[in-house]
Design a protein around this motif. Structure first.
Motif, PDB file in Angstrom:
ATOM      1  N   PHE B 108      15.048   2.557  -0.527  1.00 48.10           N
ATOM      2  CA  PHE B 108      13.770   3.030  -1.636  1.00 48.10           C
ATOM      3  C   PHE B 108      13.847   1.502  -2.404  1.00 48.10           C
ATOM      4  CE2 PHE B 108      12.856   4.571  -6.116  1.00 48.10           C
ATOM      5  CZ  PHE B 108      11.886   5.066  -5.703  1.00 48.10           C
ATOM      6  N   CYS B 146       6.047   4.061 -14.496  1.00 46.79           N
ATOM      7  CA  CYS B 146       7.009   4.725 -13.165  1.00 46.79           C
ATOM      8  C   CYS B 146       8.542   4.174 -13.665  1.00 46.79           C
ATOM      9  CB  CYS B 146       6.508   4.002 -12.287  1.00 46.79           C
ATOM     10  SG  CYS B 146       7.510   4.109 -10.799  1.00 46.79           S
ATOM     11  N   CYS B 149      12.410   6.723 -10.250  1.00 46.56           N
ATOM     12  CA  CYS B 149      13.325   7.859  -9.838  1.00 46.56           C
ATOM     13  C   CYS B 149      13.245   8.439  -8.734  1.00 46.56           C
ATOM     14  CB  CYS B 149      12.974   9.169 -10.957  1.00 46.56           C
ATOM     15  SG  CYS B 149      11.304   9.789 -10.400  1.00 46.56           S
ATOM     16  N   LYS B 214       6.836  11.889 -14.852  1.00 43.25           N
ATOM     17  CA  LYS B 214       5.855  11.430 -15.732  1.00 43.25           C
ATOM     18  C   LYS B 214       4.653  11.690 -15.696  1.00 43.25           C
ATOM     19  CE  LYS B 214       8.377   8.659 -17.943  1.00 43.25           C
ATOM     20  NZ  LYS B 214       9.299   9.130 -19.020  1.00 43.25           N
TER      21      LYS B 214
HETATM   22  S1  SF4 Z   1       7.890  10.103  -9.398  1.00 42.93           S
HETATM   23 FE1  SF4 Z   1       6.576   9.043 -10.791  1.00 42.93          FE
HETATM   24  S2  SF4 Z   1       8.169   8.079 -11.963  1.00 42.93           S
HETATM   25 FE2  SF4 Z   1       9.488   8.555 -10.223  1.00 42.93          FE
HETATM   26  S3  SF4 Z   1       9.103   6.986  -8.685  1.00 42.93           S
HETATM   27 FE3  SF4 Z   1       7.402   8.310  -8.312  1.00 42.93          FE
HETATM   28  S4  SF4 Z   1       5.916   7.260  -9.716  1.00 42.93           S
HETATM   29 FE4  SF4 Z   1       7.673   6.596 -10.380  1.00 42.93          FE
END
Ligand code: SF4
Lengths: 123, 234
Positions: B108, B146, B149, B214
């Motif tokens: 990732f 971002c 996560c 988020k």
């Molecule tokens: S869920 Fe939202 S905060 Fe988490 S990696 Fe994806 S875009 Fe970024």
């Protein structure tokens, strides 16, 4: 992680034309539906349909229908193969089959459209 | 104040052949307890072998993304009282499992770094700071927040199906730099994702939006990238 740059076709074309063919198909299908079920009032007799298909404008219309429907289906299957098949040889095999099937169906459909003649008037 | 049952996926690579579920009772000791508070209670008071990641405990570090009752969320900002019981907690789907709730995020993160997640500035560099108008700055809202996560990418069926797909998180982070008025690396970045494993694997399934703690919209960012690529080509 190695990104795969080998394919000349990246997906931009597939993505755009899947959308374009989708919109065209919706229009053609709508028209086809209106003509078949609303205007001709559900008359499905052989003569009625054959006479319509013998008209060159209708030939062009159904040729477009055939082309866009097959393109949309073939491209949809290609996108599915791209999604799930990652073994290079299996992918090539399935993509070739996809193309082959689309071409065979296209030729067959074209032949049917072109060969239609107005039925002889019953005497 | 009552108890809540946590059903947690457990896996110890040294002992277990495959993962199994284990139940724990968590005591509700005050209003507003989060899932992470429950996990801490289990680890500190009942079973010190339970492994999970955590750090800031306020939704900023992105360490404790978990699959809670089937949805990817951050344990530290998910209220226990909002959840159906038993609370089923699993590691993020599709990521290689290391131990209990801890998954391997190397792939990732590699995908994130592949996007050149830094400003590529115009040359020559200005003597002082690079200015940006308030309007241009506003274009970064909904992107810069971002926290990496991995909730979005691990909720995405395309990400599950294609191990090389860059995924919503990496793509949102590319878009964040492509729309940055101070950045001149758009072309080289767009090159990276105009690929079978790039943006074209996104079929707007929208799981990523639901998963993002988020409130960001990776699908919209990917839409922006697709449009940019198509208009550059045709
Ligand atoms: S869920 Fe939202 S905060 Fe988490 S990696 Fe994806 S875009 Fe970024």
């Amino acid at each position: 992680m190695a990104l795969n740059f080998v394919s000349g076709r990246t997906g931009a074309f597939d993505w755009l034309f899947q959308r374009i063919s989708g919109v065209v198909l919706a229009l053609i299908l709508g028209l086809h539906f209106i003509i078949l079920h609303l205007i001709s009032g559900g008359e499905y007799e052989y003569e009625v349909i054959m006479t319509r298909l013998a008209n060159p404008s209708w030939k062009v219309f159904y040729f477009c229908f055939l082309f866009f429907a097959l393109y949309h289906a073939m491209n949809g299957a290609k996108i599915l193969i791209d999604d799930y098949i990652h073994h290079p040889r299996l992918r090539t095999l399935l993509l070739s089959l996809d193309w082959l099937l689309a071409i065979v169906l296209f030729l067959y459909g074209t032949l049917i459209i072109l060969m239609h003649q107005a039925p002889a008037v019953k005497g | 104040m009552g108890k809540v049952t946590f059903t947690i996926l457990r896996f110890d690579p040294e002992k277990d052949k495959k993962p199994h579920y284990q139940d724990y009772e968590v005591e509700i000791r005050r209003p507003g307890m989060m899932v992470l508070d429950g996990l801490n209670q289990i680890r500190w008071e009942q079973d010190g072998t339970l492994a999970y990641r955590r750090s800031c405990r306020e939704g900023v570090c992105g360490s404790d993304a978990l699959n809670i009752n089937g949805v990817n969320r951050l344990g530290c900002i998910t209220h226990l009282e909002d959840l159906k019981t038993p609370v089923v907690i699993q590691p993020l789907p599709s990521m290689p499992l290391i131990k209990d709730l801890i998954v391997d995020l190397n792939d990732f993160q590699d995908k994130f770094f592949l996007c050149k997640p830094f400003l590529i500035p115009k040359k020559p560099l200005p003597d002082l700071e690079q200015l940006q108008s308030p309007e241009d700055r506003r274009k970064l809202d909904g992107l810069y927040e971002c926290i990496l996560c991995a909730s979005c990418s691990s909720s995405c069926p395309s990400y599950w199906a294609d191990p090389e797909y860059l995924g919503p998180s990496a793509l949102l982070n590319i878009w964040r730099f492509v729309v940055d008025s101070r950045d001149v690396g758009a072309d080289e970045r767009l090159q990276l994702l105009n690929d079978r494993h790039g943006v074209w694997r996104c079929h707007t399934i929208l799981n990523c939006i639901e998963a993002c703690p988020k409130g960001l919209n990776p699908t919209q960012a990917i839409g922006g990238l697709k449009k940019a690529l198509v208009s550059a080509k045709f």
